[in-house]
Design a protein around this motif. Structure first.
Motif, PDB file in Angstrom:
ATOM      1  N   VAL A 480     -18.854  66.992  22.180  1.00  0.00           N
ATOM      2  CA  VAL A 480     -17.990  68.087  21.723  1.00  0.00           C
ATOM      3  C   VAL A 480     -17.201  67.653  20.491  1.00  0.00           C
ATOM      4  CG1 VAL A 480     -15.994  69.488  22.357  1.00  0.00           C
ATOM      5  CG2 VAL A 480     -17.857  69.177  23.977  1.00  0.00           C
ATOM      6  N   ALA A 481     -16.712  66.383  20.531  1.00  0.00           N
ATOM      7  CA  ALA A 481     -15.965  65.896  19.357  1.00  0.00           C
ATOM      8  C   ALA A 481     -16.864  65.825  18.129  1.00  0.00           C
ATOM      9  CB  ALA A 481     -15.370  64.510  19.669  1.00  0.00           C
ATOM     10  N   PHE A 482     -18.113  65.359  18.312  1.00  0.00           N
ATOM     11  CA  PHE A 482     -19.048  65.305  17.194  1.00  0.00           C
ATOM     12  C   PHE A 482     -19.323  66.694  16.644  1.00  0.00           C
ATOM     13  CE2 PHE A 482     -23.441  65.482  15.634  1.00  0.00           C
ATOM     14  CZ  PHE A 482     -23.363  64.574  14.591  1.00  0.00           C
ATOM     15  N   LEU A 483     -19.560  67.643  17.536  1.00  0.00           N
ATOM     16  CA  LEU A 483     -19.810  69.013  17.071  1.00  0.00           C
ATOM     17  C   LEU A 483     -18.595  69.580  16.357  1.00  0.00           C
ATOM     18  CD1 LEU A 483     -21.710  70.475  20.173  1.00  0.00           C
ATOM     19  CD2 LEU A 483     -22.672  69.787  17.968  1.00  0.00           C
ATOM     20  N   LEU A 484     -17.410  69.251  16.851  1.00  0.00           N
ATOM     21  CA  LEU A 484     -16.200  69.771  16.208  1.00  0.00           C
ATOM     22  C   LEU A 484     -16.038  69.173  14.813  1.00  0.00           C
ATOM     23  CD1 LEU A 484     -13.643  71.480  16.480  1.00  0.00           C
ATOM     24  CD2 LEU A 484     -12.497  69.497  17.501  1.00  0.00           C
ATOM     25  N   VAL A 485     -16.276  67.857  14.725  1.00  0.00           N
ATOM     26  CA  VAL A 485     -16.180  67.222  13.393  1.00  0.00           C
ATOM     27  C   VAL A 485     -17.248  67.776  12.453  1.00  0.00           C
ATOM     28  CG1 VAL A 485     -16.417  65.029  12.166  1.00  0.00           C
ATOM     29  CG2 VAL A 485     -15.109  65.137  14.297  1.00  0.00           C
ATOM     30  N   ALA A 486     -18.471  67.939  12.976  1.00  0.00           N
ATOM     31  CA  ALA A 486     -19.540  68.494  12.123  1.00  0.00           C
ATOM     32  C   ALA A 486     -19.213  69.909  11.663  1.00  0.00           C
ATOM     33  CB  ALA A 486     -20.863  68.470  12.885  1.00  0.00           C
ATOM     34  N   ILE A 488     -16.212  71.138  11.281  1.00  0.00           N
ATOM     35  CA  ILE A 488     -15.143  71.089  10.277  1.00  0.00           C
ATOM     36  C   ILE A 488     -15.703  70.667   8.921  1.00  0.00           C
ATOM     37  CG2 ILE A 488     -13.015  69.884   9.652  1.00  0.00           C
ATOM     38  CD1 ILE A 488     -12.336  69.764  12.627  1.00  0.00           C
ATOM     39  N   VAL A 489     -16.572  69.633   8.957  1.00  0.00           N
ATOM     40  CA  VAL A 489     -17.179  69.178   7.701  1.00  0.00           C
ATOM     41  C   VAL A 489     -18.017  70.278   7.073  1.00  0.00           C
ATOM     42  CG1 VAL A 489     -18.823  67.535   6.712  1.00  0.00           C
ATOM     43  CG2 VAL A 489     -17.112  66.757   8.365  1.00  0.00           C
ATOM     44  N   PHE A 490     -18.812  70.951   7.931  1.00  0.00           N
ATOM     45  CA  PHE A 490     -19.631  72.049   7.416  1.00  0.00           C
ATOM     46  C   PHE A 490     -18.763  73.159   6.831  1.00  0.00           C
ATOM     47  CE2 PHE A 490     -21.649  76.174   8.197  1.00  0.00           C
ATOM     48  CZ  PHE A 490     -22.774  76.049   7.405  1.00  0.00           C
ATOM     49  N   ARG A 491     -17.675  73.444   7.491  1.00  0.00           N
ATOM     50  CA  ARG A 491     -16.789  74.498   7.004  1.00  0.00           C
ATOM     51  C   ARG A 491     -16.161  74.124   5.668  1.00  0.00           C
ATOM     52  NH1 ARG A 491     -16.143  79.877   7.231  1.00  0.00           N
ATOM     53  NH2 ARG A 491     -13.939  80.479   6.986  1.00  0.00           N
ATOM     54  N   LEU A 492     -15.717  72.853   5.591  1.00  0.00           N
ATOM     55  CA  LEU A 492     -15.122  72.409   4.339  1.00  0.00           C
ATOM     56  C   LEU A 492     -16.159  72.400   3.208  1.00  0.00           C
ATOM     57  CD1 LEU A 492     -12.871  69.475   5.625  1.00  0.00           C
ATOM     58  CD2 LEU A 492     -12.144  71.765   4.919  1.00  0.00           C
ATOM     59  N   ALA A 493     -17.377  71.925   3.536  1.00  0.00           N
ATOM     60  CA  ALA A 493     -18.423  71.908   2.499  1.00  0.00           C
ATOM     61  C   ALA A 493     -18.795  73.321   2.062  1.00  0.00           C
ATOM     62  CB  ALA A 493     -19.661  71.168   3.026  1.00  0.00           C
ATOM     63  N   SER A 494     -18.851  74.219   3.002  1.00  0.00           N
ATOM     64  CA  SER A 494     -19.189  75.614   2.658  1.00  0.00           C
ATOM     65  C   SER A 494     -18.126  76.217   1.764  1.00  0.00           C
ATOM     66  CB  SER A 494     -19.343  76.428   3.934  1.00  0.00           C
ATOM     67  OG  SER A 494     -20.373  75.913   4.748  1.00  0.00           O
ATOM     68  N   ARG A 495     -16.879  75.957   2.112  1.00  0.00           N
ATOM     69  CA  ARG A 495     -15.809  76.503   1.282  1.00  0.00           C
ATOM     70  C   ARG A 495     -15.835  75.904  -0.126  1.00  0.00           C
ATOM     71  NH1 ARG A 495     -10.306  77.051   4.925  1.00  0.00           N
ATOM     72  NH2 ARG A 495     -11.092  78.659   6.360  1.00  0.00           N
ATOM     73  N   GLU A 496     -16.105  74.582  -0.164  1.00  0.00           N
ATOM     74  CA  GLU A 496     -16.162  73.941  -1.489  1.00  0.00           C
ATOM     75  C   GLU A 496     -17.327  74.496  -2.321  1.00  0.00           C
ATOM     76  OE1 GLU A 496     -14.960  71.504  -4.571  1.00  0.00           O
ATOM     77  OE2 GLU A 496     -13.948  72.036  -2.677  1.00  0.00           O
ATOM     78  N   LEU A 497     -18.491  74.648  -1.710  1.00  0.00           N
ATOM     79  CA  LEU A 497     -19.625  75.222  -2.433  1.00  0.00           C
ATOM     80  C   LEU A 497     -19.342  76.657  -2.858  1.00  0.00           C
ATOM     81  CD1 LEU A 497     -22.591  73.870  -0.278  1.00  0.00           C
ATOM     82  CD2 LEU A 497     -21.850  73.058  -2.528  1.00  0.00           C
ATOM     83  N   GLU A 498     -18.731  77.399  -1.982  1.00  0.00           N
ATOM     84  CA  GLU A 498     -18.392  78.783  -2.316  1.00  0.00           C
ATOM     85  C   GLU A 498     -17.398  78.827  -3.462  1.00  0.00           C
ATOM     86  OE1 GLU A 498     -18.589  82.887  -2.147  1.00  0.00           O
ATOM     87  OE2 GLU A 498     -19.821  81.383  -1.145  1.00  0.00           O
ATOM     88  N   ARG A 499     -16.446  77.891  -3.407  1.00  0.00           N
ATOM     89  CA  ARG A 499     -15.440  77.879  -4.487  1.00  0.00           C
ATOM     90  C   ARG A 499     -16.085  77.522  -5.821  1.00  0.00           C
ATOM     91  NH1 ARG A 499     -12.302  74.360  -7.074  1.00  0.00           N
ATOM     92  NH2 ARG A 499     -13.211  72.607  -5.970  1.00  0.00           N
TER      93      ARG A 499
END
Length: 568
Positions: A480-486, A488-499
């Motif tokens: 669960v911790a790995f999925l949560l970290v993944a 969060i990372v995916f969300r941050l990367a998506s936002r950065e790419l979108e930006r």
């Protein structure tokens, strides 16, 4: 008639008004006395009549106490009149009470049988007297037997022979009874109740012996054959003795187990075997003791024994002294014949001797105590064996986790009970049962390892199951911790790419806009008419409006931009 009542009432009123206070009080007192007399008369006449239970008064207070206590236990209502005479309310109650007293052998000694049955023995002729006597006895005995709670019906036949001159010609009194028990009654097998019925008949008929009484049931089975019930009584007595031994063993077992299980827990003390040998025979022990006289008892305050004890007291003494002096008796033959004395004793014939004999008799008296003791039953021997299990301890690693064997399961170590603990437990058991070495009592307390394979298997399964559950929970948390970290990372990367995409699009649109504006500006400078689409016109108007708004309200525009940036 009404006129007469009116005149009488007026006359009473006139007399009442003319009387004084004393006369009125006297009249009121007379009226009250009349009313009280009427009430007493009605209460006395309406009171229930009582009849005597036994015509003769009971002079012995002990017998009266036993009779009244027994009647109270049976729930028979009674009252005690003057002279210790017992009264009951009706004839059925009297018959029932007499049956109980006869069954329990509580009829006072010296009581005439007719005082119990209240049969009138005085008739005109001897023949009528005998006939009426027999009928009365049969009726009363039948009534008393049928009043018992276990009897539904009874048929009684009593044969009273005529009196003969000689005893050898006299026929015995005979009685036969047929009992019809009620459903569920145990009188056919209860010896005490049958003996009660037999006592009722024997007490009612003078000269009737037990061997001349026959009691049967409706099927013709003899019920009072007590001689044939000896084996049955022996079996019942043996059964009661065994029950007594079992109760005693259960008492000792509960006492010992309670004492040991409170110390070693119930799981470690399971096996307790107890055997009690009891002597059920009735013994009468007569003891005679002789001990000295204590003239002065010991004073407990003093540290030494200052008692004065005399072994015995002299009752009488007799002294006898016998003295003899002279020659001894020399046997000789007949006259003219030489004696037959041996030559060795002839020289001693004329010697003079002296003898003294003293005899003394002294009678001494000792303190004597005689006691007679009846002992039954008595414990001959008590044998107890107890097994106490040791303690199994888990082995732990340096990290504090249980050691697991390679084949599976927890590694354990057995710690046996020490010999000092076993001796202490044996002393505890001996005190609990009243140990007596003289009668051969035996107490054995040992440490024998119990078979705990099933218990260990269950503990191992529970431990492994708990360990597996902990591992599953740990792995689940890590996943669960790995999925949560993944995420969060995916969300941050998506936002950065979108930006970045948005910035590039805005930059590209801005460059296109600048190129278009430059082209339009150049066309306007060259007076070239440029056609703009509706969208371009709206964009130009919106841009001019935004520029003007920024110039006029710079703070609102800055706040709007900060809001956009925060949302992104």
């Amino acid at each position: 008639m009404n006129e007469w009542f009116k005149k009488a009432l007026e006359r009473i009123k006139t007399l009442w008004s003319s009387w004084g206070l004393v006369q009125k009080l006297i009249l009121a007192g007379v009226g009250m006395a009349v009313i009280v007399g009427i009430v007493v008369l009605v209460s006395v006449s309406g009171a229930p009549t009582q009849i005597r239970l036994i015509n003769t008064p009971i002079t012995n207070d002990g017998e009266l106490r036993l009779i009244t206590s027994r009647l109270d236990e049976e729930g028979v209502p009674f009252s005690i009149g003057e002279g210790n005479v017992l009264y009951v309310k009706d004839e059925p109650t009297r018959a029932r009470a007499n049956a109980i007293l006869l069954r329990e052998d509580l009829i006072p000694k010296g009581t005439d049988p007719w005082a119990v049955f209240s049969i009138d023995r005085f008739t005109v002729t001897d023949f009528e007297r005998n006939v009426n006597l027999r009928k009365a006895i049969i009726q009363e005995v039948t009534k008393h037997i049928e009043s018992l709670s276990d009897i539904d019906k009874a048929n009684v036949v009593i044969e009273i022979p005529e009196d003969k001159l000689f005893t050898e010609d006299q026929k015995p009194v005979m009685a036969s009874i047929i009992l019809y028990p009620k459903p569920g009654a145990d009188i056919s097998t209860n010896r005490k109740k049958l003996e009660g019925v037999q006592k009722i008949i024997r007490f009612a008929v003078s000269g009737l012996a037990d061997e001349n009484i026959v009691i049967t049931d409706q099927n013709g089975l003899v019920l009072n054959d007590f001689a044939g019930l000896e084996d049955f009584d022996r079996i019942e007595r043996t059964k009661r003795e065994q029950q007594l031994v079992q109760r005693q063993e259960a008492y000792y077992r509960a006492a010992v187990l309670k004492a040991l299980q409170q110390i070693y827990t119930s799981d470690r003390v399971r096996d307790l075997n107890i055997k009690i040998d009891m002597d059920m025979s009735k013994k009468s022990v007569s003891t005679e003791e002789h001990f000295p006289f204590v003239l002065k008892p010991d004073n407990p305050i003093t540290p030494y024994d200052d008692s004065l004890i005399q072994p015995s007291v002299r009752l009488s003494s007799e002294n006898t002294t016998y003295e003899y002096q002279g020659t001894g008796f020399n046997p000789e033959g007949p006259a003219g014949v030489e004696g037959q004395t041996a030559p060795a004793y002839k020289d001693l014939q004329n010697m003079v001797g002296k003898a003294t004999q003293t005899h003394t008799i002294e009678n001494e008296a000792l303190n004597t105590r005689k006691s007679v003791e009846d002992t039954s039953p008595a414990i001959d021997r008590v044998t107890i064996s107890v097994n106490i299990d040791g303690v199994w301890k888990w082995k732990y690693t340096d990290k504090g986790t249980p050691v697991v064997r390679p084949e599976g399961g927890i590694d354990r170590e057995y710690v046996a009970v020490s010999q000092s603990d076993l001796d202490a437990a044996a002393a505890l058991v001996r005190d609990a049962i009243g140990f007596n070495r003289m009668r051969g009592d035996s107490v054995t307390v040992r440490n024998i390892q119990f078979d705990r394979s099933l218990q260990f298997r269950e503990e191992d399964e529970a431990f492994l199951r708990r360990l597996q559950t902990n591992r599953i929970i740990l792995y689940s948390l890590v996943g669960v911790a790995f999925l949560l970290v993944a995420f969060i990372v995916f969300r941050l990367a998506s936002r950065e790419l979108e930006r970045r995409r948005r910035i590039s699009e805005e930059k590209r649109a801005l460059e296109q806009q600048m190129l278009r504006e430059n082209a339009i500006r150049q066309a306007e400078e060259q007076n070239i008419e440029v056609s703009m689409s509706v969208e371009e016109r709206k964009r130009m108007d919106l841009q001019e409006h935004a520029i003007n708004m920024a110039k006029e309200h710079p703070e609102d525009v800055a706040q709007l931009i900060r809001t956009w940036l925060r949302e992104e």
